[in-house]
Design an enzyme around this catalytic site. Structure first.
Site, short mmCIF file in Angstrom:
data_model
loop_
_atom_site.label_atom_id
_atom_site.label_comp_id
_atom_site.label_asym_id
_atom_site.label_seq_id
_atom_site.Cartn_x
_atom_site.Cartn_y
_atom_site.Cartn_z
N ALA A 63 -49.31 -10.13 -6.39
CA ALA A 63 -48.24 -10.12 -5.23
C ALA A 63 -47.47 -11.05 -4.96
CB ALA A 63 -49.36 -10.39 -4.27
N GLY A 102 -51.97 -8.61 -8.68
CA GLY A 102 -51.59 -7.44 -8.14
C GLY A 102 -50.91 -6.55 -9.66
N GLU A 105 -53.82 -4.99 -10.74
CA GLU A 105 -53.95 -4.28 -11.03
C GLU A 105 -53.09 -2.54 -10.37
OE1 GLU A 105 -54.25 -6.71 -6.79
OE2 GLU A 105 -56.35 -5.41 -6.43
N GLU A 125 -56.68 -14.39 -8.21
CA GLU A 125 -56.62 -14.02 -6.86
C GLU A 125 -57.85 -14.71 -6.55
OE1 GLU A 125 -56.83 -11.39 -8.16
OE2 GLU A 125 -54.89 -10.60 -7.22
C1 3H9 Z 1 -51.71 -11.22 -5.56
O1 3H9 Z 1 -52.34 -10.41 -6.29
C2 3H9 Z 1 -53.09 -10.60 -4.38
C3 3H9 Z 1 -53.09 -8.86 -5.25
O2 3H9 Z 1 -54.60 -8.62 -5.27
C4 3H9 Z 1 -53.64 -8.35 -3.02
C5 3H9 Z 1 -52.48 -8.00 -2.65
C6 3H9 Z 1 -52.52 -7.50 -1.54
N1 3H9 Z 1 -45.37 -15.08 -6.29
O3 3H9 Z 1 -46.03 -21.47 -12.41
P1 3H9 Z 1 -44.53 -21.40 -12.58
C7 3H9 Z 1 -43.13 -18.83 -8.74
S1 3H9 Z 1 -52.56 -12.75 -5.30
C8 3H9 Z 1 -44.22 -15.44 -5.67
O4 3H9 Z 1 -43.89 -22.26 -12.50
P2 3H9 Z 1 -44.82 -20.71 -15.28
C9 3H9 Z 1 -43.55 -20.46 -8.53
O5 3H9 Z 1 -44.06 -20.30 -7.45
C10 3H9 Z 1 -51.52 -13.44 -6.56
N2 3H9 Z 1 -44.25 -17.14 -6.68
O6 3H9 Z 1 -44.34 -20.29 -14.17
C11 3H9 Z 1 -42.38 -20.98 -9.31
O7 3H9 Z 1 -41.48 -20.88 -8.55
P3 3H9 Z 1 -39.92 -21.70 -7.94
C12 3H9 Z 1 -51.88 -13.08 -7.88
C13 3H9 Z 1 -44.50 -16.87 -7.35
O8 3H9 Z 1 -44.38 -19.58 -16.24
C14 3H9 Z 1 -41.72 -19.26 -10.73
O9 3H9 Z 1 -42.49 -18.71 -9.38
N3 3H9 Z 1 -51.27 -13.63 -8.53
C15 3H9 Z 1 -45.43 -16.21 -7.93
O10 3H9 Z 1 -45.35 -21.99 -15.70
C16 3H9 Z 1 -41.90 -19.89 -11.72
O11 3H9 Z 1 -43.97 -20.37 -11.64
C17 3H9 Z 1 -51.37 -15.72 -9.71
O12 3H9 Z 1 -51.93 -16.34 -8.82
C18 3H9 Z 1 -46.37 -14.82 -7.31
N4 3H9 Z 1 -47.12 -14.29 -7.39
O13 3H9 Z 1 -45.69 -20.07 -14.89
C19 3H9 Z 1 -50.53 -15.71 -10.49
N5 3H9 Z 1 -45.82 -16.81 -9.20
O14 3H9 Z 1 -39.47 -21.69 -9.83
C20 3H9 Z 1 -49.73 -16.96 -10.20
C21 3H9 Z 1 -45.21 -17.26 -9.47
O15 3H9 Z 1 -39.38 -22.01 -7.38
N6 3H9 Z 1 -49.04 -17.57 -10.98
N7 3H9 Z 1 -44.52 -17.69 -8.49
O16 3H9 Z 1 -41.45 -23.23 -7.80
C22 3H9 Z 1 -49.56 -17.88 -12.14
O17 3H9 Z 1 -50.61 -18.22 -12.16
C23 3H9 Z 1 -47.37 -18.69 -12.82
O18 3H9 Z 1 -46.74 -19.05 -12.12
C24 3H9 Z 1 -47.18 -17.80 -14.21
C25 3H9 Z 1 -45.93 -18.26 -14.32
C26 3H9 Z 1 -48.37 -17.83 -14.89
C27 3H9 Z 1 -47.21 -16.41 -13.68
#
Ligand code: 3H9
Length: 695
Positions: A63, A102, A105, A125
């Site tokens: 999400a 998400g 999901e 999450e």
């Molecule tokens: C969820 O899904 C809830 C659902 O179950 C229910 C909903 C109803 N959203 O980490 P990076 C941005 S909760 C917005 O440096 P990497 C991040 O801030 C979510 N922004 O890259 C950064 O921005 P900036 C569950 C996001 O290659 C840029 O993307 N998912 C999100 O080292 C690059 O990120 C997670 O918890 C997001 N979800 O790693 C996954 N994700 O460049 C969270 C990233 O402006 N994300 N950004 O600073 C991660 O673990 C890592 O970002 C990922 C990439 C492994 C994907």
């Protein structure tokens, strides 16, 4: 369909492609695009199967976290997933990169999943203080069984494609995600394969429904390291509903639980930590477009505890290291410790059985500083004495290749002074790792007066490559973390003179969520180190000195502020220490009083926050969130409290400032008076966070 989701038709196969960089997060536009695409493809009589794929570096990573707390926009993620699940045609998720939260999901609403071999699939999450809120707690256990399901959801750790295949989470490992999924879709169509609708498939739940311990044991094992956190418990509870409740009822409860957590303080703090960590990697005050220098080989000077830990961090990331010592004996010892460390981790199952040999092969131990000549980055980790550091840097200047970045791992010393002994101060900076360096994630990157911007961004980029969290700081005694810690140590010592006992102070600090209190930490580090340094500087600290004079050097002596049973690291309160404190106070004519837990907490936290404010005033740190990152990843600050500056904002700066003034008067200690910045923010009713916004 819209700017971020494209719908194409390859004869009977519809291909929906999400293209919303950087990570294809499920913003409202992405949700709308997928929803409309599925609806259109389902209604198209020519279409027999639908592939859901992503452009760019990854499948949907979850999400859009930035939307949490804002008014919801339709369609919701649950509506999108229901549209997919009920569309009547096979929908195949084409996974590459990371399918997280998400993102995973959505794939669980699809009828089939295929993934490339490097893909990772998970529900992280919980790390944001949440539970999967779009059916993940109900569909994942149905896909992989409740044991693995609860483990993945409670720990938030993703699994790789091979494990996903083994456990029925994906059907196939493919080469190209979209083309592989398309080929798979044609097979499904040709074979007229029945749709696998997870919500209706309870087959993998039967065993745990018959024998509850299968689930409870797995949930307990997954929940071991979660002291103080609400989300892991909520996650485990939600997965348990797969065993007890009809799907729709469980989904309703999952939603309620998600909404409760997303509005709670813990998740707010954890989401703040997520963005703060990423913010910290963006270096301020460097010209745009500055690129890091290439780093292929690293040299580390000193194979002691720090040097060895740093070398392991590089080897873990596949980067070759030259580890340099002054003599064969020290080198052999250092190499032996790393080998033992790796072997122990492999024996515990923490790394594969062949990893120790592979990683040790990346570390070349040698004697003599001239061996730094091939290194692109050199990290000095020798004794914390300025004279020795200067000697080493003079030699590095002579041997290092032009353009190599020269870093000191000092935890206190002035990098400007170290840089001065070289003819290349532009290449000199600090990389302050935290002990044990192969485990702790923080790296304070110290920018000295003359550090070149590209040297600085090199250190930041390298730190990220070795899975550390970098935070750029300026030159100051103890930089950011240790300088704030010193403010706390001063108070913890004073509290003993005023009437508190080590165990009382430590209990308050650990109850707050820190892994250890200051006295147990002192015992672990060794009390003799500070004693010697005080002697050198002609300073006394009557209680700490008396302990050392009695041979109570801490854990290694079996006694310090606490006593320790043979072979145990568990601190046991010691009546002898109580007597020693009492006697020392009497000899100084001090009357002890009862000190409340509330006072202890305030005096442990607020002076540190005050020091943090001074650090901001002096621009030793450029953002309050950088200070929080330092405490989260270097000192075990509980993630659900966001960091000291975030915590101060939650408590209210007016209260923090007032209490500091009160303690300054009570203890007759003007250093406790609120700093100018803290006072100004408190007077204006503002927060530390407002500084980031105004910047
Ligand atoms: C969820 O899904 C809830 C659902 O179950 C229910 C909903 C109803 N959203 O980490 P990076 C941005 S909760 C917005 O440096 P990497 C991040 O801030 C979510 N922004 O890259 C950064 O921005 P900036 C569950 C996001 O290659 C840029 O993307 N998912 C999100 O080292 C690059 O990120 C997670 O918890 C997001 N979800 O790693 C996954 N994700 O460049 C969270 C990233 O402006 N994300 N950004 O600073 C991660 O673990 C890592 O970002 C990922 C990439 C492994 C994907």
């Amino acid at each position: 369909m819209n700017d971020v989701v494209k719908l194409e038709r390859h004869d009977v196969i519809a291909v929906v492609t999400v293209n919303s960089p950087p990570v294809n997060a499920l913003s409202a536009a992405v949700r709308r695009g997928i929803f409309e695409s599925i609806k259109t493809a389902a209604a198209d009589p020519e279409v027999q199967a639908i592939v859901l794929a992503c452009a760019g570096r990854t499948f949907i990573a979850g999400a859009d976290i930035t939307e949490f707390g804002k008014p919801p926009q339709s369609p919701s993620l649950n509506e999108v997933i229901a549209e997919i699940e009920n569309c009547g045609k096979p929908v195949i998720a084409a996974i590459h990169g990371t399918a997280l939260g998400g993102g995973l999901e959505i794939t669980l609403g699809c009828h089939f999943r295929v993934a490339t071999k490097e893909a990772k699939l998970g529900l992280p999450e919980v790390k944001l203080g949440l539970l999967p809120g779009a059916g993940g707690t109900q569909r994942l256990p149905r896909a992989v069984g409740p044991e693995l399901g609860v483990k993945m959801i409670v720990t938030g750790e993703p699994i790789g494609a091979a494990e996903a295949l083994k456990n029925g989470l994906i059907e196939e490992i493919v080469e190209g995600p979209a083309s592989g999924a398309e080929a798979f879709a044609r097979k499904v169509v040709a074979e007229k394969r029945p749709l696998r609708i997870l919500r209706n498939d309870d087959s993998k739940l039967a065993a745990a429904r018959a024998d509850r311990s299968i689930f409870t044991n797995a949930a307990a094992a997954a929940n071991k390291k979660n002291r103080g956190l609400e989300a892991p418990l909520a996650c485990a509870e939600a997965v348990s509903w797969t065993l007890d409740l009809p799907f729709d009822e469980a989904m309703k409860k999952e939603r309620e639980s998600f909404l409760r957590l997303v509005a709670g303080d813990q998740s707010k703090a954890q989401r703040y930590a997520f963005f703060s960590e990423r913010e910290a990697a963006k270096v301020q005050n460097v010209p745009e477009g500055v690129k890091p220098r290439p780093v292929e080989r690293v040299a580390i000077i000193g194979a002691g505890t720090m040097g060895g830990g740093i070398a392991m961090s590089f080897a873990n990331a596949g980067i070759p290291v030259t580890l340099i010592e002054t003599g064969e004996e020290q080198l052999k010892r250092g190499m032996g410790i790393m080998q033992k460390n790796y072997d122990a981790t492999a024996a515990r199952g923490g790394i594969p059985a062949d990893a120790p040999a592979k990683r040790m092969a990346l570390i070349t131990g040698v004697v003599g500083l001239e061996n730094v000549k091939d290194a692109d980055l050199i990290i000095e980790a020798v004794f914390e004495t300025m004279a020795i550091k200067k000697e080493v840097f003079t030699a590095l200047d002579a041997y290092a290749k032009p353009g190599a970045v020269l870093a000191s791992n000092t935890s206190y010393l002035n990098i400007d002074e170290i840089a001065q002994v070289t003819k290349r101060p532009q290449d000199v900076l600090g990389m302050h790792f935290f002990s044990p360096a192969n485990v702790m994630k923080l790296c304070e990157i110290v920018r000295a007066d003359k550090t070149a911007p590209d040297a600085l961004v090199t250190a930041v980029a390298v730190a990220r490559r070795i899975a550390k969290v970098p935070a750029v700081v300026g030159v100051a005694d103890g930089f950011v973390g240790n300088r704030m810690l010193a403010a706390r140590s001063k108070q913890s010592e004073k509290l003993l003179f005023e009437g508190a006992l080590p165990q009382q102070v430590d209990a308050v600090v650990t109850k707050f969520g820190m892994p250890m209190g200051p006295f147990a930490m002192g015992d672990l580090a060794g009390l003799d180190i500070g004693w010697r340094s005080r002697k050198d500087r002609g300073i006394t600290s009557p209680i700490a000195d008396a302990l050392c004079e009695a041979g109570r050097f801490g854990q290694k002596a079996g006694k310090g502020y606490y006593k320790y049973e043979a072979g145990s690291r568990a601190p046991v309160p010691d009546p002898d220490v109580e007597k020693l404190i009492d006697d020392t106070c009497k000899s100084l004519g001090l009357t002890r009083r009862i000190v409340s837990d509330e006072e202890i907490l305030e005096r442990m936290m607020y002076p540190m926050i005050n020091e943090g404010a001074r650090i901001l005033e002096e621009k030793v740190a450029s953002r309050p969130s950088d200070i929080d990152v330092i405490w989260l990843y270097g000192y075990g600050w509980p993630i659900y409290r966001g960091g000291p500056m975030f915590y101060a904002d939650q408590v209210g700066l007016k209260h923090v400032a007032e209490r500091l003034s009160f303690y300054a008067k009570q203890a007759n200690d003007p250093s406790l008076e609120p700093s100018a910045l803290l006072k100004r923010l408190a007077d204006e009713g503002k927060t530390f966070a407002s500084l980031a916004k105004s910047a």
